[in-house]
Design an enzyme around this catalytic site. Structure first.
Site, PDB file in Angstrom:
ATOM      1  CG  ASP A 187      -2.278 -13.397   0.077  1.00 32.76           C
ATOM      2  OD1 ASP A 187      -3.246 -14.167  -0.041  1.00 32.76           O
ATOM      3  OD2 ASP A 187      -1.114 -13.789   0.264  1.00 32.76           O
TER       4      ASP A 187
ATOM      5  CG  ASP B  78      11.321   4.836   7.894  1.00 39.47           C
ATOM      6  OD1 ASP B  78      11.851   5.940   8.075  1.00 39.47           O
ATOM      7  OD2 ASP B  78      11.708   4.029   7.034  1.00 39.47           O
ATOM      8  N   GLY B  79       8.380   4.134  11.403  1.00 37.64           N
ATOM      9  CA  GLY B  79       7.052   4.047  11.996  1.00 37.64           C
ATOM     10  C   GLY B  79       6.780   5.194  12.951  1.00 37.64           C
TER      11      GLY B  79
ATOM     12  CB  THR C 271      10.834   2.916  -1.113  1.00 38.43           C
ATOM     13  OG1 THR C 271      10.672   3.750   0.033  1.00 38.43           O
ATOM     14  CG2 THR C 271      11.239   3.755  -2.308  1.00 38.43           C
ATOM     15  CB  ALA C 272       6.883   1.575   2.573  1.00 37.43           C
ATOM     16  CE1 TYR C 273       2.792  -5.654   1.973  1.00 29.93           C
ATOM     17  CE2 TYR C 273       0.828  -4.416   2.593  1.00 29.93           C
ATOM     18  CZ  TYR C 273       1.445  -5.620   2.293  1.00 29.93           C
ATOM     19  OH  TYR C 273       0.717  -6.774   2.309  1.00 29.93           O
TER      20      TYR C 273
ATOM     21  CB  SER D  82       7.562  -5.347   0.311  1.00 30.63           C
ATOM     22  OG  SER D  82       8.533  -4.652   1.063  1.00 30.63           O
TER      23      SER D  82
ATOM     24  CG  ASN E 242       4.818   5.253   4.050  1.00 31.05           C
ATOM     25  OD1 ASN E 242       5.287   6.315   3.632  1.00 31.05           O
ATOM     26  ND2 ASN E 242       5.521   4.407   4.780  1.00 31.05           N
TER      27      ASN E 242
ATOM     28  CB  ALA F 108       6.251   9.975   0.485  1.00 27.59           C
TER      29      ALA F 108
END
Length: 253
Positions: free
Chosen positions: A143, A43-44, A154-156, A159, A113, A151
């Site tokens: 933090d 993905d990156g 679902t990434a960071y 999480s 993203n 899109a």
């Protein structure tokens, strides 16, 4: 089937080996001349490819030769021309980030993203969040915080316990990272046209960095984020395995 393909691969051995095999079988043309760009990696690397080729007319079709591969299709050497002919296109708009640093300089980045702010020292960050010029949260001790596209939800964002957004939703997610105060603030969903601003409180004592798809800017004092409709990224997926299906499936695992 006459289709001009440009292949590009990450630095991983698996991706490089796959790229060489595909070029030997299907040929290769320069990216500006291609009908489609095939990216091999994770993905990156897919995000890097989309950013790098955003001014070219060809869509990007990814095949997973990395780890997660949420934006990628499965890797198969056989039948590539047929898969490309049947592929379904998703068009997404990135976020535009304007980051203002302590020395007064500005950095502009695009993010497919998310745009995130993260503490850059031992103490929690203090942020003020404004939407369309109105202060909505006077102080968030955390933090970090981020703005995510559908899109990238679902990434960071996911999480950090942010919501997964349907790909067709005209909304952005604003999500806190490890919020300390107010503890119960769970973020916000905003219209896609919203202008979001983060002001860093006590920036010298509590330094903050901004990040747009892995490209960082240190020592920021303010960050403005909005969707950028003038830029469109075209991504190809195998039928039945597009972003909409993936975003739905991700919520049932």
């Amino acid at each position: 089937m006459d289709m001009k393909i440009a292949f590009t691969a990450s630095h991983g051995d698996m991706a490089r080996s796959a790229c060489a095999a595909l070029i030997a079988r299907y040929g290769d043309v320069p990216e500006p001349e291609a009908d489609v760009i095939v990216a091999l990696g994770g993905d990156g690397f897919m995000l890097q490819t989309l950013h790098r080729t955003q001014n070219l007319p060809a869509p990007v079709y990814g095949m997973n030769r990395g780890t997660v591969g949420f934006l990628m299709n499965e890797y198969h050497e056989d039948g590539l021309l047929e898969r490309l002919a049947l592929a379904e296109e998703e068009v997404i708009n990135p976020l535009a980030m304007r980051a203002i640093r302590q020395d007064g300089t500005e950095k502009h980045r695009l993010a497919i993203n998310e745009v995130s702010l993260l503490r850059a020292g031992p103490q929690a960050a203090k942020l003020r969040i404004s939407v369309d010029g109105k202060v909505r949260l006077a102080e968030l001790v955390c933090d970090g915080a981020l703005v995510a596209t559908p899109a990238g939800s679902t990434a960071y964002n996911h999480s950090a316990h942010g919501p997964i957004l349907p790909i067709g939703a005209d909304v952005l997610a604003v999500t806190a990272v490890a919020a300390y105060r107010p503890r119960r603030w769970r973020g916000a969903l905003l219209p896609k046209i919203a202008q979001v601003r983060f002001d860093v409180l006590e920036p010298e004592k509590r330094p903050v960095m901004a990040d747009a798809d892995g490209r960082s800017v240190r020592d920021v004092v303010a960050v403005e984020v909005h969707s950028e409709p003038s830029v469109s990224h075209r991504i190809l997926f195998d039928p039945g395995h597009g972003l909409e299906e993936r975003l739905i499936s991700e919520q049932f695992v």
